[in-house]
Design a protein around this motif. Structure first.
Motif, PDB file in Angstrom:
ATOM      1  N   ILE A 188      56.142  46.747  78.793  1.00 36.43           N
ATOM      2  CA  ILE A 188      56.883  46.607  78.703  1.00 36.43           C
ATOM      3  C   ILE A 188      58.191  46.446  77.749  1.00 36.43           C
ATOM      4  CG2 ILE A 188      59.580  45.554  80.085  1.00 36.43           C
ATOM      5  CD1 ILE A 188      58.623  46.854  81.743  1.00 36.43           C
ATOM      6  N   GLU A 189      58.510  47.403  76.917  1.00 34.60           N
ATOM      7  CA  GLU A 189      59.085  46.879  75.220  1.00 34.60           C
ATOM      8  C   GLU A 189      59.981  45.469  75.707  1.00 34.60           C
ATOM      9  OE1 GLU A 189      57.731  48.520  73.019  1.00 34.60           O
ATOM     10  OE2 GLU A 189      56.357  49.793  74.004  1.00 34.60           O
ATOM     11  N   GLU A 190      59.994  45.358  74.143  1.00 35.02           N
ATOM     12  CA  GLU A 190      61.253  44.234  74.526  1.00 35.02           C
ATOM     13  C   GLU A 190      62.480  44.243  74.631  1.00 35.02           C
ATOM     14  OE1 GLU A 190      60.834  40.500  73.400  1.00 35.02           O
ATOM     15  OE2 GLU A 190      58.566  41.132  73.798  1.00 35.02           O
ATOM     16  N   THR A 191      62.742  45.725  74.062  1.00 35.49           N
ATOM     17  CA  THR A 191      64.180  46.133  73.876  1.00 35.49           C
ATOM     18  C   THR A 191      64.432  45.935  75.498  1.00 35.49           C
ATOM     19  OG1 THR A 191      63.440  48.243  73.791  1.00 35.49           O
ATOM     20  CG2 THR A 191      63.958  47.081  72.183  1.00 35.49           C
ATOM     21  N   VAL A 192      63.981  46.586  75.977  1.00 40.74           N
ATOM     22  CA  VAL A 192      63.982  46.652  77.922  1.00 40.74           C
ATOM     23  C   VAL A 192      64.389  44.956  78.243  1.00 40.74           C
ATOM     24  CG1 VAL A 192      63.066  46.906  80.589  1.00 40.74           C
ATOM     25  CG2 VAL A 192      62.963  48.814  78.096  1.00 40.74           C
ATOM     26  N   LEU A 193      63.395  43.945  77.607  1.00 37.26           N
ATOM     27  CA  LEU A 193      63.750  43.102  78.725  1.00 37.26           C
ATOM     28  C   LEU A 193      64.763  41.970  77.873  1.00 37.26           C
ATOM     29  CD1 LEU A 193      59.677  41.453  78.071  1.00 37.26           C
ATOM     30  CD2 LEU A 193      60.573  42.335  80.220  1.00 37.26           C
ATOM     31  N   ASN A 194      64.992  42.467  76.311  1.00 38.32           N
ATOM     32  CA  ASN A 194      66.269  41.409  76.036  1.00 38.32           C
ATOM     33  C   ASN A 194      67.594  41.972  77.019  1.00 38.32           C
ATOM     34  OD1 ASN A 194      64.737  39.743  73.881  1.00 38.32           O
ATOM     35  ND2 ASN A 194      65.061  42.134  72.542  1.00 38.32           N
ATOM     36  N   GLU A 195      67.429  43.221  77.196  1.00 33.69           N
ATOM     37  CA  GLU A 195      69.006  44.148  78.119  1.00 33.69           C
ATOM     38  C   GLU A 195      68.463  42.932  78.935  1.00 33.69           C
ATOM     39  OE1 GLU A 195      70.283  48.327  79.011  1.00 33.69           O
ATOM     40  OE2 GLU A 195      69.081  48.109  77.316  1.00 33.69           O
ATOM     41  N   ILE A 196      67.559  42.736  79.805  1.00 37.85           N
ATOM     42  CA  ILE A 196      66.980  42.039  81.161  1.00 37.85           C
ATOM     43  C   ILE A 196      67.902  40.836  80.884  1.00 37.85           C
ATOM     44  CG2 ILE A 196      66.221  41.118  82.865  1.00 37.85           C
ATOM     45  CD1 ILE A 196      64.573  43.790  82.610  1.00 37.85           C
ATOM     46  N   LYS A 197      67.352  40.570  79.536  1.00 41.14           N
ATOM     47  CA  LYS A 197      68.422  38.896  79.441  1.00 41.14           C
ATOM     48  C   LYS A 197      69.057  38.413  79.423  1.00 41.14           C
ATOM     49  CE  LYS A 197      63.597  37.534  76.891  1.00 41.14           C
ATOM     50  NZ  LYS A 197      62.931  37.157  75.098  1.00 41.14           N
ATOM     51  N   GLU A 198      70.159  40.379  78.706  1.00 39.72           N
ATOM     52  CA  GLU A 198      71.586  39.808  78.361  1.00 39.72           C
ATOM     53  C   GLU A 198      72.446  39.827  79.876  1.00 39.72           C
ATOM     54  OE1 GLU A 198      73.264  39.307  75.578  1.00 39.72           O
ATOM     55  OE2 GLU A 198      71.079  38.912  74.839  1.00 39.72           O
ATOM     56  N   LEU A 199      71.636  39.854  81.106  1.00 35.26           N
ATOM     57  CA  LEU A 199      73.082  40.114  82.088  1.00 35.26           C
ATOM     58  C   LEU A 199      73.236  39.183  83.027  1.00 35.26           C
ATOM     59  CD1 LEU A 199      70.197  42.799  84.256  1.00 35.26           C
ATOM     60  CD2 LEU A 199      72.805  43.455  82.955  1.00 35.26           C
ATOM     61  N   SER A 200      74.462  39.396  83.177  1.00 35.46           N
ATOM     62  CA  SER A 200      75.219  37.994  83.542  1.00 35.46           C
ATOM     63  C   SER A 200      74.296  36.737  84.788  1.00 35.46           C
ATOM     64  CB  SER A 200      76.384  38.073  84.250  1.00 35.46           C
ATOM     65  OG  SER A 200      77.340  37.557  85.048  1.00 35.46           O
ATOM     66  N   ASN A 201      74.422  36.196  84.827  1.00 30.46           N
ATOM     67  CA  ASN A 201      73.183  35.375  86.138  1.00 30.46           C
ATOM     68  C   ASN A 201      71.875  35.001  85.394  1.00 30.46           C
ATOM     69  OD1 ASN A 201      75.766  34.203  87.515  1.00 30.46           O
ATOM     70  ND2 ASN A 201      75.822  36.087  88.421  1.00 30.46           N
ATOM     71  N   VAL A 202      70.675  35.923  84.374  1.00 28.49           N
ATOM     72  CA  VAL A 202      69.845  35.411  84.433  1.00 28.49           C
ATOM     73  C   VAL A 202      69.846  34.580  83.376  1.00 28.49           C
ATOM     74  CG1 VAL A 202      67.824  36.793  82.662  1.00 28.49           C
ATOM     75  CG2 VAL A 202      68.890  37.702  84.733  1.00 28.49           C
ATOM     76  N   LYS A 203      69.178  33.555  83.551  1.00 32.16           N
ATOM     77  CA  LYS A 203      68.956  32.329  82.454  1.00 32.16           C
ATOM     78  C   LYS A 203      67.446  32.789  81.577  1.00 32.16           C
ATOM     79  CE  LYS A 203      71.971  30.430  84.862  1.00 32.16           C
ATOM     80  NZ  LYS A 203      73.063  30.303  84.662  1.00 32.16           N
ATOM     81  N   GLY A 204      66.794  33.938  82.349  1.00 34.99           N
ATOM     82  CA  GLY A 204      65.292  33.887  80.781  1.00 34.99           C
ATOM     83  C   GLY A 204      64.627  34.507  81.678  1.00 34.99           C
ATOM     84  N   VAL A 205      63.870  34.869  80.713  1.00 38.75           N
ATOM     85  CA  VAL A 205      63.029  36.199  81.369  1.00 38.75           C
ATOM     86  C   VAL A 205      61.213  36.269  80.708  1.00 38.75           C
ATOM     87  CG1 VAL A 205      62.544  38.556  81.034  1.00 38.75           C
ATOM     88  CG2 VAL A 205      64.378  38.096  81.412  1.00 38.75           C
ATOM     89  N   ILE A 206      59.732  35.675  81.227  1.00 42.26           N
ATOM     90  CA  ILE A 206      58.731  35.755  80.239  1.00 42.26           C
ATOM     91  C   ILE A 206      58.069  37.391  80.782  1.00 42.26           C
ATOM     92  CG2 ILE A 206      57.345  34.700  80.278  1.00 42.26           C
ATOM     93  CD1 ILE A 206      58.962  31.894  81.182  1.00 42.26           C
ATOM     94  N   ARG A 207      57.566  37.459  79.878  1.00 43.56           N
ATOM     95  CA  ARG A 207      56.022  37.907  80.089  1.00 43.56           C
ATOM     96  C   ARG A 207      55.148  37.570  80.449  1.00 43.56           C
ATOM     97  NH1 ARG A 207      56.198  43.051  76.709  1.00 43.56           N
ATOM     98  NH2 ARG A 207      57.338  42.254  75.199  1.00 43.56           N
ATOM     99  N   MET A 208      54.465  38.432  81.084  1.00 43.58           N
ATOM    100  CA  MET A 208      53.112  37.529  81.250  1.00 43.58           C
ATOM    101  C   MET A 208      52.054  38.557  80.771  1.00 43.58           C
ATOM    102  SD  MET A 208      51.198  37.886  85.386  1.00 43.58           S
ATOM    103  CE  MET A 208      50.162  39.241  85.184  1.00 43.58           C
ATOM    104  N   VAL A 209      51.111  37.552  80.088  1.00 46.59           N
ATOM    105  CA  VAL A 209      49.797  38.180  79.748  1.00 46.59           C
ATOM    106  C   VAL A 209      48.551  37.823  80.291  1.00 46.59           C
ATOM    107  CG1 VAL A 209      48.393  37.964  77.710  1.00 46.59           C
ATOM    108  CG2 VAL A 209      51.184  38.360  77.487  1.00 46.59           C
ATOM    109  N   ALA A 210      47.824  38.269  80.635  1.00 46.05           N
ATOM    110  CA  ALA A 210      46.425  37.870  81.605  1.00 46.05           C
ATOM    111  C   ALA A 210      45.157  38.520  81.101  1.00 46.05           C
ATOM    112  CB  ALA A 210      46.740  38.209  83.160  1.00 46.05           C
TER     113      ALA A 210
END
Length: 219
Positions: free
Chosen positions: A197-219
Motif C-alpha cells: 500500500i502506497e502512502e498516497t492511498v493511506l493518506n486519501e483514506i485518512k481524509e475521509l469523513s468519520n475516519v479517525k486514523g489509519v495505521i499500516r501493519m509491519v510484521a
C-alpha cells in the motif's frame, strides 16, 4: 488451516530456536510496535500457556522485545534485545499468567508512552505465522502482511468509501473485517491486501469523513 506459501510451512529465515516461540514472537512484537507507531517507553508482557512455561528456554522474551525494537526474525541482535531495550530507555516487565488461553502460544502486550497506550493480544500458530486477535478490547483476526487498520466512527458509508479508494487504485482485498464495541461508537476496520500500500492511498483514506486514523501493519 490455509497456507499462503511454502514459507508458512517451513518457517521464515530466523534466529532460533523455535519458529513458534521465537520467530512468531518477534513478529507479534513488531506488529505491536508498528501499531503503536513508535518505540514505547514501557511495556508489560503477559505470557499464557506454553509461552508462560517455556519463554526463557525458547527465547520468547528476547524475541518479543526484539520485535518491539523493530528487529526482523533473522536479526542477529535478537539474543541481545533485553540489554538493548534497557539501553534505549524502554522498560520491559514480564508476567506469567495461569489462565488457560484458547491457544497455547498466547501473549498480551501493553505498550505505554505518557498518555498513549496500546493493548494487543497475539498468538503464534506455527512456522512463524501469527494472528492478532484483539486490539484495545476490539475482537478481530489480523494475520496477513501487507495489512492496515482504519479507526473510524461506526457510521453508514465509511466501509464503502474505503473500499472504493482501494478499487480506484486496483488494490485487491484478501481479508477484511470490521469490529465495533457498540452501534454508532468507534470501530476498527482490518484490511489485508495482496500488494504493498502506497502512502498516497493511506493518506486519501485518512481524509475521509468519520475516519479517525489509519495505521499500516509491519510484521
Amino acid at each position: 488451516m490455509k497456507y499462503r506459501s511454502a514459507f508458512d510451512i517451513i518457517g521464515p529465515v530466523m534466529v532460533g530456536p523455535s519458529s513458534s516461540h521465537t520467530a512468531g514472537a518477534v513478529r507479534i512484537g513488531r506488529v505491536a510496535r508498528s501499531l503503536f507507531e513508535k518505540q514505547p517507553k514501557k511495556v508489560d508482557i503477559y505470557l499464557y500457556g506454553s509461552f508462560a512455561t517455556t519463554y526463557k528456554g525458547h527465547g520468547t522474551d528476547l524475541a518479543l522485545v526484539a520485535g518491539l525494537l523493530d528487529f526482523d526474525t533473522f536479526d542477529e541482535r535478537i539474543p541481545h534485545s533485553l540489554k538493548m531495550a534497557d539501553e534505549s530507555g524502554m522498560e520491559v516487565f514480564f508476567h506469567t499468567e495461569k489462565a488457560i488461553p484458547d491457544h497455547p502460544n498466547t501473549v498480551k502486550l501493553k505498550l505505554e508512552d505518557g498518555d498513549q497506550t496500546l493493548e494487543i493480544i497475539g498468538i503464534s500458530i506455527g512456522g512463524g505465522t501469527i494472528e492478532i486477535i484483539e486490539i484495545n478490547s476490539f475482537k478481530l483476526k489480523l494475520s496477513g502482511d501487507p495489512a492496515f487498520l482504519v479507526m473510524h466512527q461506526d457510521q453508514f458509508g465509511v466501509v464503502s468509501c474505503v473500499t472504493s479508494i482501494l478499487s480506484k487504485y486496483k488494490i485487491n482485498i484478501g481479508h477484511m473485517e470490521v469490529s465495533r464495541k457498540e452501534k454508532g461508537d468507534m470501530a476498527i476496520m482490518v484490511i489485508e491486501v495482496d500488494q504493498k500500500i502506497e502512502e498516497t492511498v493511506l493518506n486519501e483514506i485518512k481524509e475521509l469523513s468519520n475516519v479517525k486514523g489509519v495505521i499500516r501493519m509491519v510484521a
